[in-house]
Design a protein around this motif. Structure first.
Motif, PDB file in Angstrom:
ATOM      1  N   LYS A  82      48.034  55.446  29.176  1.00  0.00           N
ATOM      2  CA  LYS A  82      47.726  56.678  28.474  1.00  0.00           C
ATOM      3  C   LYS A  82      47.951  57.900  29.356  1.00  0.00           C
ATOM      4  N   PHE A 103      51.654  59.391  29.188  1.00  0.00           N
ATOM      5  CA  PHE A 103      52.045  60.131  27.989  1.00  0.00           C
ATOM      6  C   PHE A 103      50.794  60.505  27.182  1.00  0.00           C
ATOM      7  N   HIS A 130      51.545  62.236  23.695  1.00  0.00           N
ATOM      8  CA  HIS A 130      52.136  61.281  22.759  1.00  0.00           C
ATOM      9  C   HIS A 130      51.087  60.296  22.232  1.00  0.00           C
ATOM     10  N   TRP A 161      50.114  59.705  18.433  1.00  0.00           N
ATOM     11  CA  TRP A 161      50.254  58.384  17.812  1.00  0.00           C
ATOM     12  C   TRP A 161      49.057  58.065  16.922  1.00  0.00           C
ATOM     13  N   ARG A 215      58.103  66.883  26.961  1.00  0.00           N
ATOM     14  CA  ARG A 215      58.422  65.650  27.663  1.00  0.00           C
ATOM     15  C   ARG A 215      58.811  64.545  26.670  1.00  0.00           C
ATOM     16  N   ASP A 259      59.154  60.652  25.438  1.00  0.00           N
ATOM     17  CA  ASP A 259      58.509  59.356  25.631  1.00  0.00           C
ATOM     18  C   ASP A 259      59.583  58.296  25.913  1.00  0.00           C
ATOM     19  N   THR A 284      60.045  63.853  21.785  1.00  0.00           N
ATOM     20  CA  THR A 284      59.029  64.798  22.209  1.00  0.00           C
ATOM     21  C   THR A 284      57.755  64.520  21.407  1.00  0.00           C
ATOM     22  N   PRO A 285      56.607  65.065  21.836  1.00  0.00           N
ATOM     23  CA  PRO A 285      55.391  64.884  21.023  1.00  0.00           C
ATOM     24  C   PRO A 285      55.569  65.370  19.584  1.00  0.00           C
ATOM     25  N   LEU A 303      57.734  62.884  17.609  1.00  0.00           N
ATOM     26  CA  LEU A 303      56.950  61.683  17.328  1.00  0.00           C
ATOM     27  C   LEU A 303      55.983  61.939  16.178  1.00  0.00           C
ATOM     28  N   TYR A 334      55.532  50.292  21.639  1.00  0.00           N
ATOM     29  CA  TYR A 334      56.327  51.508  21.553  1.00  0.00           C
ATOM     30  C   TYR A 334      56.450  52.196  22.911  1.00  0.00           C
ATOM     31  N   PHE A 335      55.343  52.288  23.635  1.00  0.00           N
ATOM     32  CA  PHE A 335      55.344  53.033  24.895  1.00  0.00           C
ATOM     33  C   PHE A 335      55.751  52.198  26.102  1.00  0.00           C
TER      34      PHE A 335
END
Length: 531
Positions: free
Chosen positions: A3, A6, A9, A13, A33, A35, A40-41, A44, A332-333
């Motif tokens: 966490k 990101f 993000h 999510w 930024r 991911d 980008t946030p 997403l 995903y991350f």
């Protein structure tokens, strides 16, 4: 999942928008930024359909004009969700960002112009198409350009294309730079109204400008019921070579006179026009609406129906309101985790078309205008809110052979070409009342070599008529993005019917051209070489 790597993000999510707002207020983050999946946030949040988190991110100045590695913008991703409120929000902030970027970038462009020689020139735009009937409704326009010091004026009559209709009108765009500041004016000669905008925004102006950018429900609905279309020129492998002339085995390099200047004729090969269309957000009714039946005109012309199967890609998606459990946050991350083609959002329905064109250039080494110093800043200014100027800018910023491009013929869309010709420099071909050509005796000292052609522009050109009504910031029409200009609707319709084409040529095309009093639907299968 890490966490800490990101944090924004992760909050997006889970749509923890209240905590996201607090984090952005209290700490400094790189809000753009990417991911591990390249988002980008904001992107997403949009792909997941999280309206609340999207609103928070936009409030904190994240970039709504971002384009991802696949070439899709945030707005296009919003349209793919089918959420009208999300589309309206992104569209509002996108237009606001465009407006502020436009204002902030103009002073630098005017500064470049200030250092260049004054001039007047006309740019004739002629639009042509190889598709029957479409070519008959293609218009032409002459852009008249005055430049004096840090002042610039561009007159046009062709405003764009909307609802299958060419938009005509008499407009002047005036850019004025001075010691105390600068101003942009859009003059609507038909309505006798002048819209003015200062070249800087104070904080108190921001809310009113943002409110003015709220799109209409009609605009939003139109996007949600039309395919998402992206068109761009791929010039990575472009090559220039001289055209030849002559017969019976005797060939020489081709030259032509354009606007009184001898020009070498070049062909630019390997120019690829890439058009992609997404339809996953459309209902079955919207899709079927574009596939009309054979018309009496088709029967009369003897044009055969085309049945081209779609080979568009389908991507199995996940972690969205449609399927919230298909991909976990940990998967995903984790950059090392293979999603096997899965992704977030709706399954993508994609059709792509790649066509190779040969653009043509007429280059004169004797032309007095400087492409880099005088013309490019003008095209940069107009490209901010004009789609075909943006295409022209993309092309002329390439490393061209020596000389000034007195004439350029380039593809705009896969059914439409534009031929641009520079003429009447300083009013030498046809007199212009506001322009005076200066003789060498007026511009040089004794013993010096006469400079290139110069002229003097009457300062009154950069003042709107005094009887016109002057308003504050605002436009007579909203700025249109590329997908709304020219023959975009015809392109969308043709892509739906033609499906995915290879880059080996045109296996089929469908073009729909609709006017206020008539409707043409033509399916056509050409065997031609596009130039």
């Amino acid at each position: 999942m890490d966490k800490e790597a990101f944090p924004l993000h992760f909050l997006v999510w889970n749509n923890q928008y209240l905590e996201l707002d607090r984090e952005l207020q209290n700490q400094q983050y790189d809000i753009e930024r990417l991911d591990p999946r390249g988002r980008t946030p904001l992107e997403l949040s949009v792909c997941l359909g999280h309206l609340e988190s999207t609103r928070v991110l936009l409030k904190h100045n994240t970039n709504p004009t971002h384009c991802n590695t696949q070439g899709w913008t945030v707005l296009q991703e919003a349209v793919s969700t089918g959420d009208p409120e999300l589309v309206q929000l992104i569209l509002q902030y996108r237009d606001f960002r465009r407006a502020t970027d436009r204002l902030s970038g103009i002073p630098e462009l005017l500064s470049k112009l200030r250092q260049a020689r004054d001039f007047y020139v006309e740019m004739k735009w002629e639009f042509t198409s190889w598709v029957p009937l479409v070519s008959k409704v293609c218009p032409s326009d002459v852009y008249r350009v005055w430049k004096s010091g840090s002042c610039l004026r561009v007159d046009t009559t062709l405003l764009g294309f909307e609802h299958m209709t060419w938009l005509k009108g008499r407009r002047s765009y005036i850019f004025k730079g001075g010691e105390s500041g600068a101003m942009v004016m859009e003059v609507d000669h038909d309505k006798q109204v002048v819209y003015t905008e200062p070249l800087s925004l104070s904080p108190r102006d921001t809310p009113s400008l943002l409110a003015a950018m709220l799109p209409s429900q009609e605009n939003t609905a139109q996007r949600l019921t039309s395919p998402i279309v992206s068109t761009h020129l791929n010039t990575r492998n472009i090559a220039f070579e001289r055209n030849k002339s002559g017969i019976w085995g005797w060939r020489s390099e081709k030259t032509e006179f354009v606007s009184g200047y001898e020009a070498k004729v070049y062909s630019a090969s390997n120019v690829e026009l890439v058009t992609r269309s997404r339809t996953e957000h459309l209902s079955d009714q919207d899709k079927s609406r574009s596939k009309g039946t054979r018309t009496p005109l088709q029967s009369f012309l003897g044009i055969a129906e085309q049945h081209i199967s779609s080979t568009g890609s389908q991507v199995s998606q996940c972690a969205s309101p449609h399927n919230p459990t298909a991909i976990t946050a940990e998967e995903y991350f984790d950059a090392e985790f293979n999603l096997n083609g899965r992704d977030i959002g709706r399954p993508i329905e994609l059709s792509s078309k790649v066509q190779k064109f040969k653009a043509t250039l007429w280059l004169s080494e004797a032309h007095p205008l400087s492409l880099a110093e005088q013309v490019t800043p003008i095209i940069d200014l107009m490209a901010i809110s004009n789609a075909h100027f943006a295409k022209l800018r993309d092309f002329i910023t390439l490393r061209l052979p020596p000389g000034f491009p007195v004439k350029i013929e380039i593809p705009l869309f896969h059914v439409l070409n534009a031929c641009v010709t520079f003429s009447n420099l300083c009013g030498c071909d046809e007199p212009v009342s506001s322009v005076t050509v200066l003789s060498p005796q007026e511009t040089t000292e004794a013993g010096q070599t006469p400079p290139p052609l110069q002229c003097e522009v009457d300062p009154s050109v950069f003042e709107p008529p005094p009887e016109y009504t002057t308003l504050g910031p605002g436009r007579s029409e909203p700025m249109r993005d590329e997908d709304d200009n020219l023959l975009q609707f015809a392109i969308q319709q043709s892509l739906l019917d033609a499906g995915t084409e290879s880059d080996q040529g045109d296996s089929g095309i469908s073009v729909f051209v609709t006017g206020r009093r008539r409707e043409w639907r033509v399916r056509y299968r050409p065997t031609i070489i596009l130039t």
